[in-house]
Design a protein around this motif. Sequence first.
Motif, PDB file in Angstrom:
ATOM      1  N   TRP A  46    -140.581  32.770 -62.585  1.00 48.05           N
ATOM      2  CA  TRP A  46    -139.137  32.494 -63.128  1.00 48.05           C
ATOM      3  C   TRP A  46    -138.202  33.405 -63.995  1.00 48.05           C
ATOM      4  O   TRP A  46    -137.464  33.848 -63.714  1.00 48.05           O
ATOM      5  CB  TRP A  46    -139.224  31.291 -63.983  1.00 48.05           C
ATOM      6  CG  TRP A  46    -139.811  29.677 -64.267  1.00 48.05           C
ATOM      7  CD1 TRP A  46    -139.861  29.717 -62.550  1.00 48.05           C
ATOM      8  CD2 TRP A  46    -139.508  28.152 -64.284  1.00 48.05           C
ATOM      9  NE1 TRP A  46    -140.015  28.156 -62.049  1.00 48.05           N
ATOM     10  CE2 TRP A  46    -139.451  27.345 -63.206  1.00 48.05           C
ATOM     11  CE3 TRP A  46    -139.117  28.682 -65.707  1.00 48.05           C
ATOM     12  CZ2 TRP A  46    -140.034  26.301 -63.099  1.00 48.05           C
ATOM     13  CZ3 TRP A  46    -138.939  27.193 -65.747  1.00 48.05           C
ATOM     14  CH2 TRP A  46    -139.554  25.726 -64.843  1.00 48.05           C
TER      15      TRP A  46
ATOM     16  N   LEU B 122    -128.536  28.160 -57.016  1.00 49.37           N
ATOM     17  CA  LEU B 122    -129.857  28.343 -57.353  1.00 49.37           C
ATOM     18  C   LEU B 122    -130.114  27.631 -58.632  1.00 49.37           C
ATOM     19  O   LEU B 122    -129.923  27.131 -59.898  1.00 49.37           O
ATOM     20  CB  LEU B 122    -130.321  29.374 -58.195  1.00 49.37           C
ATOM     21  CG  LEU B 122    -130.191  31.365 -57.414  1.00 49.37           C
ATOM     22  CD1 LEU B 122    -130.348  31.951 -58.011  1.00 49.37           C
ATOM     23  CD2 LEU B 122    -130.634  30.874 -55.735  1.00 49.37           C
TER      24      LEU B 122
ATOM     25  N   LEU C   7    -136.381  35.447 -61.051  1.00 51.13           N
ATOM     26  CA  LEU C   7    -135.799  34.740 -60.905  1.00 51.13           C
ATOM     27  C   LEU C   7    -135.045  34.772 -61.720  1.00 51.13           C
ATOM     28  O   LEU C   7    -133.116  34.667 -61.315  1.00 51.13           O
ATOM     29  CB  LEU C   7    -136.214  33.272 -60.684  1.00 51.13           C
ATOM     30  CG  LEU C   7    -134.862  32.270 -59.844  1.00 51.13           C
ATOM     31  CD1 LEU C   7    -134.650  32.814 -58.655  1.00 51.13           C
ATOM     32  CD2 LEU C   7    -135.101  31.003 -59.510  1.00 51.13           C
TER      33      LEU C   7
ATOM     34  N   ALA D 152    -134.888  26.262 -55.886  1.00 52.38           N
ATOM     35  CA  ALA D 152    -135.355  27.742 -56.045  1.00 52.38           C
ATOM     36  C   ALA D 152    -136.354  27.815 -57.543  1.00 52.38           C
ATOM     37  O   ALA D 152    -137.822  29.019 -56.888  1.00 52.38           O
ATOM     38  CB  ALA D 152    -133.719  28.664 -56.601  1.00 52.38           C
ATOM     39  N   ARG D 153    -136.313  27.307 -58.143  1.00 52.81           N
ATOM     40  CA  ARG D 153    -137.340  27.076 -59.331  1.00 52.81           C
ATOM     41  C   ARG D 153    -139.023  26.846 -59.299  1.00 52.81           C
ATOM     42  O   ARG D 153    -139.295  27.287 -59.271  1.00 52.81           O
ATOM     43  CB  ARG D 153    -136.763  26.808 -60.515  1.00 52.81           C
ATOM     44  CG  ARG D 153    -135.970  27.300 -61.346  1.00 52.81           C
ATOM     45  CD  ARG D 153    -135.056  26.431 -62.158  1.00 52.81           C
ATOM     46  NE  ARG D 153    -135.688  26.868 -63.653  1.00 52.81           N
ATOM     47  CZ  ARG D 153    -135.783  27.539 -64.508  1.00 52.81           C
ATOM     48  NH1 ARG D 153    -134.694  28.561 -64.189  1.00 52.81           N
ATOM     49  NH2 ARG D 153    -136.520  28.396 -65.917  1.00 52.81           N
TER      50      ARG D 153
ATOM     51  N   GLN E 205    -131.997  28.156 -51.136  1.00 51.02           N
ATOM     52  CA  GLN E 205    -132.193  28.173 -52.688  1.00 51.02           C
ATOM     53  C   GLN E 205    -133.865  28.628 -52.282  1.00 51.02           C
ATOM     54  O   GLN E 205    -134.747  29.534 -52.795  1.00 51.02           O
ATOM     55  CB  GLN E 205    -131.666  27.575 -53.682  1.00 51.02           C
ATOM     56  CG  GLN E 205    -131.710  25.929 -53.081  1.00 51.02           C
ATOM     57  CD  GLN E 205    -132.018  25.462 -54.348  1.00 51.02           C
ATOM     58  OE1 GLN E 205    -132.033  25.741 -55.467  1.00 51.02           O
ATOM     59  NE2 GLN E 205    -131.220  24.703 -53.919  1.00 51.02           N
TER      60      GLN E 205
ATOM     61  N   VAL F  94    -134.407  32.070 -51.944  1.00 57.53           N
ATOM     62  CA  VAL F  94    -134.774  33.261 -52.907  1.00 57.53           C
ATOM     63  C   VAL F  94    -136.108  33.114 -54.619  1.00 57.53           C
ATOM     64  O   VAL F  94    -136.546  34.240 -54.490  1.00 57.53           O
ATOM     65  CB  VAL F  94    -133.328  32.830 -53.438  1.00 57.53           C
ATOM     66  CG1 VAL F  94    -133.405  34.107 -55.229  1.00 57.53           C
ATOM     67  CG2 VAL F  94    -131.959  33.553 -53.059  1.00 57.53           C
ATOM     68  N   GLY F  95    -136.362  31.795 -54.328  1.00 61.43           N
ATOM     69  CA  GLY F  95    -137.686  31.267 -54.876  1.00 61.43           C
ATOM     70  C   GLY F  95    -138.641  32.199 -54.698  1.00 61.43           C
ATOM     71  O   GLY F  95    -139.312  32.973 -55.574  1.00 61.43           O
TER      72      GLY F  95
ATOM     73  N   ALA G 193    -139.685  29.840 -56.869  1.00 59.59           N
ATOM     74  CA  ALA G 193    -140.715  30.647 -57.866  1.00 59.59           C
ATOM     75  C   ALA G 193    -141.678  31.265 -58.405  1.00 59.59           C
ATOM     76  O   ALA G 193    -142.713  31.833 -58.893  1.00 59.59           O
ATOM     77  CB  ALA G 193    -139.281  31.183 -58.485  1.00 59.59           C
TER      78      ALA G 193
ATOM     79  N   ALA H 207    -138.713  36.103 -55.089  1.00 59.20           N
ATOM     80  CA  ALA H 207    -138.454  35.808 -56.389  1.00 59.20           C
ATOM     81  C   ALA H 207    -140.826  35.911 -57.144  1.00 59.20           C
ATOM     82  O   ALA H 207    -141.465  37.098 -56.998  1.00 59.20           O
ATOM     83  CB  ALA H 207    -138.447  35.448 -57.453  1.00 59.20           C
TER      84      ALA H 207
END
Lengths: 231, 231
Positions: B53, B41, B56, B45-46, B15, B18-19, B49, B22
């Motif tokens: 956000w 996520l 995402l 992930a946050r 994750q 992925v963040g 990011a 983003a």
Amino acid sequence: MSFNLRIVLVEPLYQGNVGSVARAMKNFSFSDLVLVNPCKLQNEARALASHAWDVLDGAKIVPSIEEAIEGADVVVATTGITGLKIDEHIRMPPYTPQELKEKFNGTNGTIAVLFGREDNGFTNEELKLSDMIVSIPTSDIYPIMNLSHATTIILYELSQIDAGEQQLAEGFDLKLLHEHIGELLDDIQYPEHKKEKTHLMFKRIFGRAQLMPREVQTLRGFFGRIQQLVK
Amino acid sequence: MSFNLRIVLVEPLYQGNVGSVARAMKNFSFSDLVLVNPCKLQNEARALASHAWDVLDGAKIVPSIEEAIEGADVVVATTGITGLKIDEHIRMPPYTPQELKEKFNGTNGTIAVLFGREDNGFTNEELKLSDMIVSIPTSDIYPIMNLSHATTIILYELSQIDAGEQQLAEGFDLKLLHEHIGELLDDIQYPEHKKEKTHLMFKRIFGRAQLMPREVQTLRGFFGRIQQLVK
């Protein structure tokens, strides 16, 4: 001699970023990593370095930027786009990473590229140590890149450089040249309030021009002659 | 920008990656993110990011690559250099990210760029869904890049399609500057046999440095002051 890229991280705050930078360096066949007063490097740094423990373990740790750039022929500082709006004389003109690549294609020597702190970047005093400024073109809305992402782009661009015949002037000789110019500005009683800006301008111009060794000697002879006459 | 770039992550495992992707997308003003069967996520992930956000949270989650590329005009898959050695007919010819940029300069439409799993990349069947292959030139020794680093390079290249221009000093002002230097060399009784070479050297240096208008003015002020003092 060949083309050598040194990555200098100035007071990185997060060990994960340092590990990620080491990995990216190995991806692009670079290994000269210098850390100025870094955070503690423990398990997370090693995990994110992945197969680049050799780069991470080989990193040189120093207490100042001056020591980090020792032996470098050209010093390049990276700044964000937002930074460009303040203190223009220190931060201009910015090169893109691609322009940097084109500039150094066919040259020999060591280029040190400096990356500032994740939160506060560089101080103006630190930026004055650089010969050139590079800025990655990013969104105005959210220009702040992750440190290892910014490094990756510089590594990607500069890994495409073909070393060539052109030997860059040595950092040491350049330093003498710049000291010389500083003295000359005093000798000619250059207006005090403009002195520092003009001195920095010469540093930037000569940085961009990538002086050859003989040119540095000729410039020093030229300035020396003026000094003699003025005194 | 006249085209839309869609980033498709196929079954990302971490994750944090992925963040990070983003964030990099927002850095380069892109927001069309599609995730094929991603990992969960959550906070990490946050955190990675950062200020992205919106990108995402706006990501579309789909169960197959076929759905991820719906509506795309061109589908590009990214593969590592090592991958190129097997199944050549599927993986060739690979474009560099720079060639990709040049290729799509001035076009309209949606390009989907696919990134494979952190551990196993793409299957051959999946690769066959792509129209083009892009491969980032990396080290043979350690070619496996972090997912968000690879994405950052593609975003960086494809965001550059309309690069800005730096205002250069005008030829007329440069000419005055060079005349000025010529006079100064006379004024300081610079050795006759070196005069021409040194004059040319300044021209070359300032030519390479691509002076800005303000720099030319400052240089002329500087040389003018010396002339006054010497006379």
